[in-house]
Write a protein that holds these residues in place. Structure first.
Motif, PDB file in Angstrom:
ATOM      1  N   THR A 117      -2.122   3.403  -1.931  1.00 52.28           N
ATOM      2  CA  THR A 117      -3.089   2.726  -2.692  1.00 52.28           C
ATOM      3  C   THR A 117      -2.454   2.414  -4.050  1.00 52.28           C
ATOM      4  O   THR A 117      -3.174   1.343  -4.441  1.00 52.28           O
ATOM      5  CB  THR A 117      -4.136   4.157  -3.035  1.00 52.28           C
ATOM      6  OG1 THR A 117      -4.491   4.525  -1.651  1.00 52.28           O
ATOM      7  CG2 THR A 117      -5.225   3.766  -4.016  1.00 52.28           C
ATOM      8  N   ARG A 118      -1.472   3.078  -4.651  1.00 51.73           N
ATOM      9  CA  ARG A 118      -0.930   2.699  -5.893  1.00 51.73           C
ATOM     10  C   ARG A 118      -0.272   1.392  -5.549  1.00 51.73           C
ATOM     11  O   ARG A 118      -0.387   0.594  -6.646  1.00 51.73           O
ATOM     12  CB  ARG A 118      -0.139   3.883  -6.372  1.00 51.73           C
ATOM     13  CG  ARG A 118       0.603   3.513  -7.652  1.00 51.73           C
ATOM     14  CD  ARG A 118       1.439   4.494  -8.279  1.00 51.73           C
ATOM     15  NE  ARG A 118       2.054   3.956  -9.321  1.00 51.73           N
ATOM     16  CZ  ARG A 118       2.906   5.002 -10.238  1.00 51.73           C
ATOM     17  NH1 ARG A 118       3.243   5.937  -9.625  1.00 51.73           N
ATOM     18  NH2 ARG A 118       3.287   4.300 -11.215  1.00 51.73           N
ATOM     19  N   ALA A 119       0.462   1.370  -4.352  1.00 46.85           N
ATOM     20  CA  ALA A 119       1.334   0.000  -4.465  1.00 46.85           C
ATOM     21  C   ALA A 119       0.489  -1.175  -4.083  1.00 46.85           C
ATOM     22  O   ALA A 119       0.632  -1.901  -4.636  1.00 46.85           O
ATOM     23  CB  ALA A 119       2.062   0.334  -3.021  1.00 46.85           C
ATOM     24  N   HIS A 120      -0.812  -0.905  -3.366  1.00 46.07           N
ATOM     25  CA  HIS A 120      -1.999  -2.050  -3.365  1.00 46.07           C
ATOM     26  C   HIS A 120      -2.413  -2.322  -4.643  1.00 46.07           C
ATOM     27  O   HIS A 120      -2.462  -3.500  -4.824  1.00 46.07           O
ATOM     28  CB  HIS A 120      -2.847  -1.635  -2.214  1.00 46.07           C
ATOM     29  CG  HIS A 120      -3.879  -2.497  -2.009  1.00 46.07           C
ATOM     30  ND1 HIS A 120      -4.954  -2.536  -2.499  1.00 46.07           N
ATOM     31  CD2 HIS A 120      -3.903  -3.484  -1.091  1.00 46.07           C
ATOM     32  CE1 HIS A 120      -5.850  -3.549  -2.088  1.00 46.07           C
ATOM     33  NE2 HIS A 120      -5.036  -4.278  -1.170  1.00 46.07           N
ATOM     34  N   ASP A 121      -2.845  -1.480  -5.418  1.00 43.91           N
ATOM     35  CA  ASP A 121      -3.254  -1.562  -6.893  1.00 43.91           C
ATOM     36  C   ASP A 121      -2.057  -2.402  -7.479  1.00 43.91           C
ATOM     37  O   ASP A 121      -2.475  -3.365  -8.157  1.00 43.91           O
ATOM     38  CB  ASP A 121      -3.917  -0.259  -7.394  1.00 43.91           C
ATOM     39  CG  ASP A 121      -4.812   0.314  -6.816  1.00 43.91           C
ATOM     40  OD1 ASP A 121      -5.650  -0.533  -6.086  1.00 43.91           O
ATOM     41  OD2 ASP A 121      -5.121   1.420  -6.991  1.00 43.91           O
ATOM     42  N   ASP A 122      -1.007  -2.004  -7.362  1.00 40.86           N
ATOM     43  CA  ASP A 122       0.121  -2.562  -8.220  1.00 40.86           C
ATOM     44  C   ASP A 122       0.234  -4.050  -7.698  1.00 40.86           C
ATOM     45  O   ASP A 122       0.606  -5.089  -8.536  1.00 40.86           O
ATOM     46  CB  ASP A 122       1.351  -1.789  -8.283  1.00 40.86           C
ATOM     47  CG  ASP A 122       1.327  -0.590  -9.272  1.00 40.86           C
ATOM     48  OD1 ASP A 122       0.314  -0.357  -9.926  1.00 40.86           O
ATOM     49  OD2 ASP A 122       2.077   0.215  -9.102  1.00 40.86           O
ATOM     50  N   TRP A 123       0.254  -4.146  -6.502  1.00 37.93           N
ATOM     51  CA  TRP A 123       0.472  -5.549  -5.893  1.00 37.93           C
ATOM     52  C   TRP A 123      -0.551  -6.677  -6.404  1.00 37.93           C
ATOM     53  O   TRP A 123      -0.402  -7.745  -6.750  1.00 37.93           O
ATOM     54  CB  TRP A 123       0.287  -5.421  -4.467  1.00 37.93           C
ATOM     55  CG  TRP A 123       0.519  -6.982  -3.864  1.00 37.93           C
ATOM     56  CD1 TRP A 123      -0.396  -7.754  -3.201  1.00 37.93           C
ATOM     57  CD2 TRP A 123       1.911  -7.738  -3.849  1.00 37.93           C
ATOM     58  NE1 TRP A 123      -0.002  -8.964  -2.792  1.00 37.93           N
ATOM     59  CE2 TRP A 123       1.352  -8.872  -3.271  1.00 37.93           C
ATOM     60  CE3 TRP A 123       3.324  -7.604  -4.400  1.00 37.93           C
ATOM     61  CZ2 TRP A 123       2.134  -9.853  -3.254  1.00 37.93           C
ATOM     62  CZ3 TRP A 123       3.931  -8.877  -4.231  1.00 37.93           C
ATOM     63  CH2 TRP A 123       3.518  -9.754  -3.637  1.00 37.93           C
ATOM     64  N   LYS A 161      -2.390  -6.178  -9.359  1.00 38.20           N
ATOM     65  CA  LYS A 161      -2.292  -6.347 -10.582  1.00 38.20           C
ATOM     66  C   LYS A 161      -1.184  -7.665 -10.968  1.00 38.20           C
ATOM     67  O   LYS A 161      -1.232  -8.371 -11.566  1.00 38.20           O
ATOM     68  CB  LYS A 161      -1.762  -5.097 -11.213  1.00 38.20           C
ATOM     69  CG  LYS A 161      -1.587  -5.258 -12.786  1.00 38.20           C
ATOM     70  CD  LYS A 161      -1.177  -4.037 -13.569  1.00 38.20           C
ATOM     71  CE  LYS A 161      -1.968  -2.866 -13.305  1.00 38.20           C
ATOM     72  NZ  LYS A 161      -1.417  -1.807 -14.123  1.00 38.20           N
ATOM     73  N   LEU A 162      -0.067  -7.374  -9.859  1.00 39.29           N
ATOM     74  CA  LEU A 162       1.033  -8.512 -10.135  1.00 39.29           C
ATOM     75  C   LEU A 162       0.480  -9.780  -9.748  1.00 39.29           C
ATOM     76  O   LEU A 162       0.859 -10.942 -10.232  1.00 39.29           O
ATOM     77  CB  LEU A 162       2.237  -7.827  -9.392  1.00 39.29           C
ATOM     78  CG  LEU A 162       3.005  -6.784 -10.079  1.00 39.29           C
ATOM     79  CD1 LEU A 162       4.122  -6.364  -9.065  1.00 39.29           C
ATOM     80  CD2 LEU A 162       3.617  -7.357 -11.451  1.00 39.29           C
ATOM     81  N   SER A 163      -0.108 -10.027  -8.458  1.00 32.88           N
ATOM     82  CA  SER A 163      -0.522 -11.181  -7.934  1.00 32.88           C
ATOM     83  C   SER A 163      -1.525 -11.917  -8.788  1.00 32.88           C
ATOM     84  O   SER A 163      -1.705 -12.987  -8.539  1.00 32.88           O
ATOM     85  CB  SER A 163      -0.725 -10.930  -6.507  1.00 32.88           C
ATOM     86  OG  SER A 163      -2.022 -10.283  -6.422  1.00 32.88           O
ATOM     87  N   ARG A 191      -1.505 -12.422 -11.808  1.00 38.40           N
ATOM     88  CA  ARG A 191      -0.661 -13.104 -13.019  1.00 38.40           C
ATOM     89  C   ARG A 191      -0.613 -14.499 -12.969  1.00 38.40           C
ATOM     90  O   ARG A 191      -0.398 -14.841 -11.984  1.00 38.40           O
ATOM     91  CB  ARG A 191       0.486 -12.187 -13.595  1.00 38.40           C
ATOM     92  CG  ARG A 191       0.032 -10.922 -14.076  1.00 38.40           C
ATOM     93  CD  ARG A 191       1.458 -10.312 -14.507  1.00 38.40           C
ATOM     94  NE  ARG A 191       1.403  -9.020 -14.951  1.00 38.40           N
ATOM     95  CZ  ARG A 191       2.130  -8.223 -15.782  1.00 38.40           C
ATOM     96  NH1 ARG A 191       3.178  -8.635 -15.596  1.00 38.40           N
ATOM     97  NH2 ARG A 191       1.729  -7.137 -15.806  1.00 38.40           N
TER      98      ARG A 191
END
Length: 68
Positions: A56-62, A64-66, A68
């Motif tokens: 879940t954290r990796a998906h949320d961070d991805w 957020k990064l994508s 930008r």
């Protein structure tokens, strides 16, 4: 590169081996005195919760990064 692949393969082999060992140890009825003698090496419920939180954290961070 071979070292990195070897470390990943070794970690996966270790996890698979422990999983197989634990599944064989708890294949009998796990209640009463038997449950104390046949405890698993890994608490797989906790592992599943931690894995879900990591995904879940990796998906949320991805996301957020994508964005930008």
């Amino acid at each position: 590169m071979r070292t990195f692949v070897g470390m990943i393969l070794g970690a996966l082999l270790l996890v698979f081996g422990v999983y197989v060992y634990d599944s064989m140890r708890t294949s009998s009825v796990a209640s009463g005195q038997v449950a104390q003698a046949n405890r698993t090496l890994v608490n797989w419920d906790v592992v599943a919760e931690d894995w879900k939180a990591l995904k879940t954290r990796a998906h949320d961070d991805w996301i957020k990064l994508s964005s930008r």
